[in-house]
Scaffold this active site. Structure first.
Site, short mmCIF file in Angstrom:
data_model
loop_
_atom_site.label_atom_id
_atom_site.label_comp_id
_atom_site.label_asym_id
_atom_site.label_seq_id
_atom_site.Cartn_x
_atom_site.Cartn_y
_atom_site.Cartn_z
N PHE A 1 0.87 -1.17 0.00
CA PHE A 1 0.00 0.00 0.00
C PHE A 1 0.91 1.23 0.00
O PHE A 1 1.49 1.56 1.03
CB PHE A 1 -0.87 -0.05 1.25
CG PHE A 1 -1.93 0.99 1.37
CD1 PHE A 1 -3.19 0.80 0.80
CD2 PHE A 1 -1.71 2.16 2.10
CE1 PHE A 1 -4.19 1.75 0.96
CE2 PHE A 1 -2.71 3.11 2.27
CZ PHE A 1 -3.96 2.90 1.70
N THR B 1 2.68 6.64 1.81
CA THR B 1 3.65 7.53 2.46
C THR B 1 4.80 7.89 1.52
O THR B 1 5.28 7.05 0.76
CB THR B 1 4.21 6.83 3.71
OG1 THR B 1 3.12 6.65 4.62
CG2 THR B 1 5.29 7.63 4.38
N TRP C 1 8.78 3.74 3.38
CA TRP C 1 8.24 2.96 4.50
C TRP C 1 7.06 2.08 4.06
O TRP C 1 6.09 1.92 4.80
CB TRP C 1 7.81 3.86 5.68
CG TRP C 1 8.97 4.50 6.35
CD1 TRP C 1 9.24 5.83 6.42
CD2 TRP C 1 10.05 3.83 7.03
NE1 TRP C 1 10.43 6.04 7.09
CE2 TRP C 1 10.94 4.82 7.47
CE3 TRP C 1 10.36 2.48 7.28
CZ2 TRP C 1 12.11 4.52 8.17
CZ3 TRP C 1 11.53 2.18 7.97
CH2 TRP C 1 12.38 3.20 8.41
N PHE D 1 -7.53 7.02 3.33
CA PHE D 1 -7.77 7.19 4.77
C PHE D 1 -8.73 6.12 5.29
O PHE D 1 -8.60 5.66 6.42
CB PHE D 1 -8.34 8.58 5.08
CG PHE D 1 -7.31 9.69 5.01
CD1 PHE D 1 -5.96 9.41 5.07
CD2 PHE D 1 -7.69 11.02 4.87
CE1 PHE D 1 -5.01 10.42 5.00
CE2 PHE D 1 -6.76 12.04 4.79
CZ PHE D 1 -5.41 11.75 4.85
N CYS E 1 -8.88 3.12 4.25
CA CYS E 1 -8.07 1.89 4.43
C CYS E 1 -7.22 2.02 5.70
O CYS E 1 -7.05 1.04 6.44
CB CYS E 1 -7.17 1.66 3.22
SG CYS E 1 -8.07 1.49 1.67
N GLU F 1 0.93 4.68 10.63
CA GLU F 1 -0.55 4.74 10.64
C GLU F 1 -1.06 5.88 11.52
O GLU F 1 -2.09 5.76 12.18
CB GLU F 1 -1.17 3.42 11.13
CG GLU F 1 -0.62 2.18 10.50
CD GLU F 1 -1.07 2.00 9.06
OE1 GLU F 1 -1.83 2.85 8.56
OE2 GLU F 1 -0.65 1.02 8.46
N THR G 1 0.87 9.23 13.79
CA THR G 1 1.67 9.38 15.02
C THR G 1 0.75 9.71 16.20
O THR G 1 -0.42 10.06 16.02
CB THR G 1 2.66 10.56 14.85
OG1 THR G 1 1.88 11.74 14.63
CG2 THR G 1 3.58 10.35 13.66
P1 TGC Z 1 -8.91 16.13 5.78
O1 TGC Z 1 -9.24 17.40 5.10
O2 TGC Z 1 -9.16 15.96 7.20
O3 TGC Z 1 -9.57 14.92 4.97
C1 TGC Z 1 -9.51 14.80 3.58
C2 TGC Z 1 -10.65 13.86 3.21
O4 TGC Z 1 -10.45 12.59 3.85
C3 TGC Z 1 -11.52 12.33 4.76
N1 TGC Z 1 -10.94 11.71 5.94
C4 TGC Z 1 -11.21 10.45 6.27
N2 TGC Z 1 -12.02 9.55 5.71
C5 TGC Z 1 -12.07 8.33 6.28
N3 TGC Z 1 -11.34 8.02 7.37
C6 TGC Z 1 -10.51 8.89 7.96
N4 TGC Z 1 -9.79 8.55 9.02
C7 TGC Z 1 -10.43 10.18 7.41
N5 TGC Z 1 -9.71 11.30 7.71
C8 TGC Z 1 -10.05 12.21 6.80
C9 TGC Z 1 -12.14 13.68 5.05
O5 TGC Z 1 -13.48 13.56 5.46
C10 TGC Z 1 -12.01 14.35 3.72
O6 TGC Z 1 -12.97 13.80 2.85
P2 TGC Z 1 -13.71 14.69 1.73
O7 TGC Z 1 -14.57 13.75 0.99
O8 TGC Z 1 -14.42 15.75 2.48
O9 TGC Z 1 -12.59 15.26 0.89
O10 TGC Z 1 -7.43 15.84 5.46
P3 TGC Z 1 -6.18 16.51 6.01
O11 TGC Z 1 -5.24 16.65 4.87
O12 TGC Z 1 -6.52 17.74 6.82
O13 TGC Z 1 -5.60 15.35 6.94
C11 TGC Z 1 -5.89 15.22 8.20
C12 TGC Z 1 -4.99 14.12 8.84
C13 TGC Z 1 -3.72 14.72 9.44
C14 TGC Z 1 -5.85 13.52 9.94
C15 TGC Z 1 -4.58 13.04 7.82
O14 TGC Z 1 -3.71 13.59 6.89
C16 TGC Z 1 -3.90 11.88 8.46
O15 TGC Z 1 -4.55 10.95 8.96
N6 TGC Z 1 -2.55 11.84 8.47
C17 TGC Z 1 -1.78 10.68 8.91
C18 TGC Z 1 -1.54 9.80 7.74
C19 TGC Z 1 -0.93 8.48 8.13
O16 TGC Z 1 -1.42 7.79 9.00
N7 TGC Z 1 0.13 8.13 7.42
C20 TGC Z 1 0.83 6.88 7.66
C21 TGC Z 1 0.37 5.82 6.70
S1 TGC Z 1 1.29 4.38 6.92
C22 TGC Z 1 1.90 4.08 5.38
O17 TGC Z 1 1.65 4.70 4.41
C23 TGC Z 1 2.66 2.90 5.23
S2 TGC Z 1 1.50 1.67 5.01
C24 TGC Z 1 1.91 0.62 6.25
C25 TGC Z 1 2.98 -0.26 5.75
O18 TGC Z 1 3.16 -0.39 4.55
O19 TGC Z 1 3.67 -0.88 6.59
#
Ligand code: TGC
Length: 394
Positions: free
Chosen positions: A139, A142, A172, A246, A248, A373, A375
């Protein structure tokens, strides 16, 4: 190690028994995962962690037990309850976070993306072999310039006739070097879209990240996408905008809520075992008030974490679980598991820093889980946004 926890295991089960809270089918899933964890992973995990080795030959065991994509319905997947999946994550992470991560990346991220947003053809093509463990998925969300803000992703996909050309870098990304298919998220003129990229496609390269001091028994990679050409049929038709990846992440974060409690349980069992069997100053160290206070505190947080995880599972099955509630579980679970690991280490004394006990390995792994996933800080702010209605991210 398998034997360093047996007395502790028994003592803990006598005070708090999660098994009794599960439905019979959920217990069945739990027992299946526990068997694999104890018989196949525990005997080799210290060695694999030390050698930085992911033991891919165990994948068929997990697949045969039906653990890959077990919460998805149809296409060779069991449609198991949220608590079943959670209990499986807990048992696998009691052995090592790397193995829970394997199941998360395959089932919660790669397979979920296809199940939620794929066309019928994509689901039929990819999900059954992924459930059988014949095709591994990854997936790719990042990027090197910052994992917390996927909205700033630089990976681009541009249309070229009936095809797409994807260019960028990802970091990652679990399992990418052994994956047959990558779910790649990219910016397009129409917003963020997801693509199923067979990893043998020209221009796709995955390189395992070395030098990790955590998650050493699992694989995380850098990915380079150099003008990778895929047909429009590789685009996930129902994935539009960041909401798709998100949602997922919600699945994977839910698995973490449960999984880290497995690491915590393992540490608690080791400490409890030591408290009962280690004699200092003429008796077992468990008779000292300070040791009992530590053990009580560890049990408290473990038990509260399990009850919260179970509550979230029931909400998930009812279809009412919110992202902020998942953030509560992930933030609390990882934070307390790390504290439990640290306290367990103190009860184990100097021996606690050796591979004779699983505690330092869990502690190192949990530091990685704390960051991926979402911080601690991201989850605090998601909760803060839900509480106040005010967005701290912009
Ligand atoms: P924001 O404006 O809040 O949201 C954009 C759109 O997404 C929707 N949304 C969600 N939908 C479902 N579940 C959630 N948890 C959601 N969070 C937001 C939101 O409703 C909106 O939808 P729409 O239709 O209105 O456009 O977005 P933002 O840019 O302000 O972000 C907020 C924030 C910081 C919470 C988000 O960016 C975030 O969660 N950041 C952390 C990302 C993260 O966890 N990254 C690590 C991923 S791990 C990885 O990639 C490696 S995979 C694991 C591996 O391979 O080992």
């Amino acid at each position: 190690m398998t034997d360093s926890r047996s007395a502790g295991r028994e003592a803990l089960a006598g005070v708090f028994d999660l098994d009794a809270l599960l439905q019979p089918d959920e217990r069945d899933w739990q027992q299946r995962a526990r068997r694999i964890a104890r018989e196949r992973i525990d005997p080799v995990i210290e060695q694999d962690f030390e050698n930085g080795h992911f033991r891919a030959e165990l994948i068929p065991d997990l697949a045969e037990a039906g653990l890959l994509g077990m919460h998805i319905s149809g296409y060779g997947c069991a449609g198991a309850s949220a608590a079943s999946y959670g209990a499986v994550c807990l048992e696998l992470e009691a052995s090592d976070s790397g193995w829970r991560t394997f199941v998360s990346v395959q089932g919660s991220l790669a397979m979920s993306a296809i199940a939620k947003f794929g066309s019928e053809e994509q689901k039929t093509q990819w999900l059954p072999p992924m459930a059988r463990g014949e095709v591994i998925g990854c997936f790719a969300l990042t990027e090197p310039d910052g994992g917390s803000d996927p909205a700033a992703m630089r990976t681009r996909a541009v249309r070229d006739g009936g095809d797409w050309l994807i260019s960028g870098t990802k970091r990652w990304i679990g399992l990418a070097s052994i994956a047959g298919v990558a779910v790649v998220w990219a910016q397009t003129e129409e917003g963020v879209r997801g693509f199923l990229v067979p990893t043998e496609t020209a221009g796709f390269t995955a390189t395992p990240i070395t030098g990790k001091l955590a998650m050493r028994a699992s694989i995380q990679c850098d990915i380079a996408l150099d003008t990778v050409r895929v047909p429009d049929s590789a685009r996930l038709p129902d994935a539009q905008g960041l909401r798709a990846p998100f949602s997922c992440l919600n699945e994977a974060r839910f698995g973490i809520v449960w999984g880290v409690l497995g690491a915590a349980r393992s540490c608690l069992e080791a400490a409890l075992d030591r408290a009962i069997t280690r004699e200092v100053f003429g008796g077992p160290i468990g008779r000292f008030q300070l040791t009992q206070d530590k053990l009580a505190d560890m049990l408290l947080e473990y038990e509260k974490g399990v009850l919260l995880a179970l509550h979230l599972a029931r909400l998930k099955d009812a279809g009412t679980l919110t992202p902020a509630q998942i953030s509560v579980g992930k933030l609390n679970g990882v934070r307390e598991a790390i504290r439990i690991a640290g306290t367990a280490r103190s009860i184990l004394g100097g021996d606690g820093v050796t591979g004779e006990f699983p505690v330092m390995r869990h502690m190192a792994n949990l530091e990685a889980v704390r960051t991926y996933e979402g911080t601690d800080e991201i989850h605090s702010l998601v909760i803060g946004r839900a509480l106040t209605g005010l967005n701290a991210f912009s």
